[in-house]
Motif scaffolding. Structure first.
Motif, PDB file in Angstrom:
ATOM      1  N   ILE A 175      -9.779  -2.481   6.284  1.00  0.00           N
ATOM      2  CA  ILE A 175      -8.523  -2.839   5.607  1.00  0.00           C
ATOM      3  C   ILE A 175      -8.743  -3.965   4.597  1.00  0.00           C
ATOM      4  O   ILE A 175      -8.022  -4.101   3.617  1.00  0.00           O
ATOM      5  N   LEU A 176      -9.779  -4.752   4.815  1.00  0.00           N
ATOM      6  CA  LEU A 176     -10.007  -5.946   3.990  1.00  0.00           C
ATOM      7  C   LEU A 176     -10.127  -5.660   2.495  1.00  0.00           C
ATOM      8  O   LEU A 176      -9.545  -6.398   1.679  1.00  0.00           O
ATOM      9  N   PRO A 177     -10.855  -4.596   2.052  1.00  0.00           N
ATOM     10  CA  PRO A 177     -10.949  -4.346   0.593  1.00  0.00           C
ATOM     11  C   PRO A 177      -9.601  -4.139  -0.083  1.00  0.00           C
ATOM     12  O   PRO A 177      -9.422  -4.529  -1.242  1.00  0.00           O
ATOM     13  N   LEU A 178      -8.648  -3.537   0.626  1.00  0.00           N
ATOM     14  CA  LEU A 178      -7.320  -3.303   0.055  1.00  0.00           C
ATOM     15  C   LEU A 178      -6.645  -4.612  -0.321  1.00  0.00           C
ATOM     16  O   LEU A 178      -6.143  -4.779  -1.446  1.00  0.00           O
ATOM     17  N   ILE A 179      -6.645  -5.570   0.605  1.00  0.00           N
ATOM     18  CA  ILE A 179      -5.949  -6.824   0.341  1.00  0.00           C
ATOM     19  C   ILE A 179      -6.730  -7.686  -0.658  1.00  0.00           C
ATOM     20  O   ILE A 179      -6.135  -8.420  -1.457  1.00  0.00           O
ATOM     21  N   ILE A 180      -8.073  -7.573  -0.652  1.00  0.00           N
ATOM     22  CA  ILE A 180      -8.872  -8.317  -1.630  1.00  0.00           C
ATOM     23  C   ILE A 180      -8.585  -7.811  -3.038  1.00  0.00           C
ATOM     24  O   ILE A 180      -8.404  -8.592  -3.983  1.00  0.00           O
ATOM     25  N   TYR A 181      -8.519  -6.480  -3.188  1.00  0.00           N
ATOM     26  CA  TYR A 181      -8.218  -5.889  -4.497  1.00  0.00           C
ATOM     27  C   TYR A 181      -6.822  -6.302  -4.962  1.00  0.00           C
ATOM     28  O   TYR A 181      -6.620  -6.682  -6.125  1.00  0.00           O
ATOM     29  N   ALA A 182      -5.860  -6.215  -4.038  1.00  0.00           N
ATOM     30  CA  ALA A 182      -4.483  -6.587  -4.386  1.00  0.00           C
ATOM     31  C   ALA A 182      -4.407  -8.057  -4.788  1.00  0.00           C
ATOM     32  O   ALA A 182      -3.693  -8.424  -5.732  1.00  0.00           O
ATOM     33  N   THR A 183      -5.169  -8.888  -4.092  1.00  0.00           N
ATOM     34  CA  THR A 183      -5.187 -10.323  -4.414  1.00  0.00           C
ATOM     35  C   THR A 183      -5.756 -10.562  -5.802  1.00  0.00           C
ATOM     36  O   THR A 183      -5.233 -11.373  -6.576  1.00  0.00           O
ATOM     37  N   ARG A 184      -6.817  -9.845  -6.157  1.00  0.00           N
ATOM     38  CA  ARG A 184      -7.453 -10.013  -7.471  1.00  0.00           C
ATOM     39  C   ARG A 184      -6.502  -9.619  -8.599  1.00  0.00           C
ATOM     40  O   ARG A 184      -6.366 -10.345  -9.595  1.00  0.00           O
ATOM     41  N   VAL A 185      -5.849  -8.475  -8.439  1.00  0.00           N
ATOM     42  CA  VAL A 185      -4.888  -8.026  -9.454  1.00  0.00           C
ATOM     43  C   VAL A 185      -3.741  -9.018  -9.565  1.00  0.00           C
ATOM     44  O   VAL A 185      -3.294  -9.373 -10.668  1.00  0.00           O
ATOM     45  N   PHE A 186      -3.274  -9.499  -8.416  1.00  0.00           N
ATOM     46  CA  PHE A 186      -2.171 -10.458  -8.371  1.00  0.00           C
ATOM     47  C   PHE A 186      -2.528 -11.740  -9.127  1.00  0.00           C
ATOM     48  O   PHE A 186      -1.732 -12.274  -9.896  1.00  0.00           O
ATOM     49  N   GLN A 187      -3.753 -12.218  -8.936  1.00  0.00           N
ATOM     50  CA  GLN A 187      -4.184 -13.449  -9.602  1.00  0.00           C
ATOM     51  C   GLN A 187      -4.161 -13.301 -11.119  1.00  0.00           C
ATOM     52  O   GLN A 187      -3.695 -14.181 -11.842  1.00  0.00           O
ATOM     53  N   LYS A 188      -4.669 -12.174 -11.622  1.00  0.00           N
ATOM     54  CA  LYS A 188      -4.714 -11.961 -13.067  1.00  0.00           C
ATOM     55  C   LYS A 188      -3.311 -11.874 -13.662  1.00  0.00           C
ATOM     56  O   LYS A 188      -3.037 -12.445 -14.723  1.00  0.00           O
ATOM     57  N   MET A 258       1.711  -5.794   5.281  1.00  0.00           N
ATOM     58  CA  MET A 258       1.480  -4.447   5.803  1.00  0.00           C
ATOM     59  C   MET A 258       0.014  -4.267   6.195  1.00  0.00           C
ATOM     60  O   MET A 258      -0.302  -3.683   7.241  1.00  0.00           O
ATOM     61  N   ALA A 259      -0.908  -4.769   5.368  1.00  0.00           N
ATOM     62  CA  ALA A 259      -2.333  -4.656   5.666  1.00  0.00           C
ATOM     63  C   ALA A 259      -2.678  -5.378   6.967  1.00  0.00           C
ATOM     64  O   ALA A 259      -3.468  -4.881   7.783  1.00  0.00           O
ATOM     65  N   THR A 260      -2.070  -6.549   7.176  1.00  0.00           N
ATOM     66  CA  THR A 260      -2.297  -7.300   8.413  1.00  0.00           C
ATOM     67  C   THR A 260      -1.839  -6.497   9.626  1.00  0.00           C
ATOM     68  O   THR A 260      -2.544  -6.405  10.641  1.00  0.00           O
ATOM     69  N   SER A 261      -0.649  -5.923   9.517  1.00  0.00           N
ATOM     70  CA  SER A 261      -0.086  -5.150  10.645  1.00  0.00           C
ATOM     71  C   SER A 261      -0.942  -3.922  10.945  1.00  0.00           C
ATOM     72  O   SER A 261      -1.152  -3.574  12.118  1.00  0.00           O
ATOM     73  N   ILE A 262      -1.440  -3.240   9.907  1.00  0.00           N
ATOM     74  CA  ILE A 262      -2.291  -2.062  10.115  1.00  0.00           C
ATOM     75  C   ILE A 262      -3.580  -2.455  10.832  1.00  0.00           C
ATOM     76  O   ILE A 262      -4.034  -1.772  11.766  1.00  0.00           O
ATOM     77  N   ALA A 263      -4.177  -3.581  10.390  1.00  0.00           N
ATOM     78  CA  ALA A 263      -5.421  -4.032  11.026  1.00  0.00           C
ATOM     79  C   ALA A 263      -5.196  -4.367  12.496  1.00  0.00           C
ATOM     80  O   ALA A 263      -6.011  -3.996  13.360  1.00  0.00           O
ATOM     81  N   ILE A 264      -4.092  -5.054  12.804  1.00  0.00           N
ATOM     82  CA  ILE A 264      -3.781  -5.380  14.207  1.00  0.00           C
ATOM     83  C   ILE A 264      -3.562  -4.106  14.993  1.00  0.00           C
ATOM     84  O   ILE A 264      -4.035  -3.958  16.138  1.00  0.00           O
TER      85      ILE A 264
END
Length: 587
Positions: A175-188, A258-264
């Motif tokens: 699940i980690l790549p999803l949130i990392i990608y979303a974070t990168r797009v969000f930052q830009k 949502m990503a956190t909940s899926i991982a849990i």
């Protein structure tokens, strides 16, 4: 420098900002140490939770439970104390840095050419010196160290997860790549959005500052509705800029949650099946992983938020450094100290333009002897005030030279040169302070006794004594508590107490009452006596008394002479000007 391309981070700008922490290295290293310690302490309680469940709760051993609870409490206290030190000193460091930057910025702005202020909005400069610098503080208090702490905590959590169970760790890492990608797009996206926010904040500050300053004009010309409509439009742009940041936040944070909940859910599902099947996984590890997942994903969400703060600070730093990098400073390379000048002034082929290729003065040749009173007359825009500005080096000339006592003014130290020249401008500016401080400008070398003695000499003392508080009377912002004539008298006294070698007067008596006009004339006679004086003349009495009259037109000197000499010139420029503008004042 940072720009509006969406570039997530500018390391050169960041490195430059970090140089301001050099005087506080011990604090910087302490904060960095506490950030590392917090990352290590973060996994202690989840691990103790696993041990408590497996060795105390599942076996139902109450004695061990108390011991483990005390260990968890001790770890929590240590983490709280470390967190306190981290937050306090990170903020302390930020405040020290912005204090130093603000002092440096203001000192730099004090040296700018007058031309820079002619072309720059005051509101925008206020934004740079106040709100932008406050935003820089958040880089240290909420951005840089918080991000470092969160990144270290994530690295520790990832390593600890792998050590405890590589299979559960792989589920989380899916699940980690999803949130990392979303974070990168969000930052830009947020970088560009915050650029727009700062631009609109600056525009709003500029508009409000100008309208409040010019409120009298707004009301005189019934512009309230028009300015209100313009304010609403600018405010709408400001709101829309912020709404864009809210929009990006509204998308990103639900995705992260949502990503956190899926991982849990994956950990509980896979781990629960293994526990039920009696494999090596146990209930304590599952509970510990639930805590570790939150510790891993929460910093990612926080890093995105803190990165927003960091980017806002970087945008603000970029704007502040842009002002600091502005080369709009009069070059002060003189080595001579101007002191007790005789006052011989000479302009040789001086040319100057406020705008390149648009000359205001065109090859001016002018000589003023020591002790002379010279009046400069001419139509509006002829270049009279420009001569005053150039003499004090508020602007740099394009060609030619200006000398005092045979020495080029560029050879004098700028501060010492201006100390020897007192200027009374037509538009008198007074600070929101006492009469005394507006006269002395808080110069410790000028005492109240000096001020009173000077006021008596030029006939201003009686007028000041009529004010409530006398010399301690606060004139409020821009001297609004005084009439234009009274402000002019204060300006005359300010010039007189400085004991200048050269006096420059831009008279303004057209809008003052007859009593103030008489006092101004008496003050003019007194302060010009025995010293070189250049007067932009608006009054016939001053022109008549001048030793020499300089007549200007379209940036050139067209006539020079005394009042009587110039009147004798048939079809002379001065004679024509006198008949049109001055004759009505003749007695």
């Amino acid at each position: 420098m940072a720009n509006k391309t969406g570039k997530a981070f500018d390391f050169r700008l960041f490195k430059r900002l970090l140089t301001y922490t050099n005087p506080y290295k011990k604090t910087f290293y302490f904060v960095a140490f506490t950030a590392i310690l917090l990352s290590l302490l973060g996994v202690v309680n989840p691990y103790l939770t696993k041990v408590v469940i497996n060795q105390s709760i599942v076996p139902k051993d109450a004695s061990l439970l108390v011991n483990f609870i005390m260990l968890m409490l001790g770890a929590l206290v240590l983490e709280v104390l470390t967190q306190f030190g981290f937050i306090y000193f990170a903020n302390w460091l930020g405040q020290q840095v912005i204090r130093d930057i603000r002092v440096k910025l203001f000192a730099h702005m004090l040296q700018f050419k007058k031309q820079y202020y002619d072309q720059s909005a005051v509101g925008r400069l206020v934004t740079r010196a106040v709100s932008d610098i406050e935003t820089i503080a958040s880089i240290f208090s909420q951005g840089l160290f918080m991000i470092i702490s969160d990144l270290l905590k994530m690295l520790v959590v990832v390593g600890f997860m792998l050590y405890q169970s590589w299979r559960l760790s792989l589920l989380v890492f899916l699940i980690l790549p999803l949130i990392i990608y979303a974070t990168r797009v969000f930052q830009k996206k947020m970088k560009v959005a915050f650029e727009e926010v700062r631009t609109q904040v600056s525009n709003l500050n500029t508009f409000v500052q100008e309208r409040l300053t010019g409120m009298k004009i707004v009301q005189i010309f019934h512009r309230e509705k028009v300015e209100y409509a313009r304010f609403k439009a600018i405010n709408e742009k400001h709101k829309n800029a912020w709404i864009k940041t809210v929009w990006y936040n509204s998308i990103f944070f639900p995705i992260a949650e949502m990503a956190t909940s899926i991982a849990i859910g994956l950990v509980v599902w896979f781990g629960g099946l293994r526990v039920v099947a009696g494999e090596e996984l146990n209930l304590g590890i599952i509970v510990m992983f639930i805590q570790l997942i939150q510790m891993l994903f929460r910093p990612l969400r926080q890093i995105a938020d803190k990165f927003n703060t960091l980017q806002m600070g970087m945008v603000a730093a970029n704007r502040v450094f842009a002002v600091l990098d502005t080369k709009a400073i009069i070059k002060d390379q003189g080595t001579l100290i101007a002191k007790n000048l005789q006052g011989d002034i000479e302009f040789k082929q001086v040319s100057f333009g406020y705008i390149p290729d648009e000359l205001v003065l065109k090859g001016i040749d002018l000589k003023v002897k020591a002790g002379e009173t010279v009046a400069i007359v001419g139509a509006t825009g002829a270049g009279k005030s420009t001569i005053i500005n150039l003499l004090s080096r508020f602007y740099e000339i394009n060609d030619g030279s200006i000398s005092i006592d045979g020495i080029n003014i560029k050879d004098f130290q700028l501060r010492s040169l201006r100390n020897e020249i007192a200027v009374v401008l037509q538009d008198v500016f007074l600070f929101a302070d006492t009469i005394e401080n507006n006269i002395t400008l808080e110069n410790p070398k000028i005492s109240l006794e000096d001020v009173i003695a000077a006021a008596k000499e030029i006939g201003v003392h009686d007028f000041i004594n009529t004010l409530p508080g006398k010399y301690q009377y606060n004139v409020k912002e821009r001297g609004t508590m005084l009439s234009s004539g009274q402000r002019q008298l204060i300006a005359f006294l300010r010039a007189y107490v400085s004991k200048p070698s050269i006096l420059v007067l831009d008279e303004a008596t057209s809008s003052v009452d007859s009593y103030s006009e008489q006092l101004i004339q008496e003050a003019t006679d007194k302060i010009t006596k025995g010293r070189t004086s250049i007067i932009i003349a608006h009054r016939l009495a001053t022109v008549k008394k001048a030793d020499k009259i300089i007549v200007m037109d379209a940036g050139k000197i067209v006539e020079i002479g005394t009042h009587q000499q110039l009147l004798q010139k048939e079809e002379g420029y001065y004679k024509s000007l006198y008949e049109v503008q001055f004759l009505e004042y003749d007695i």
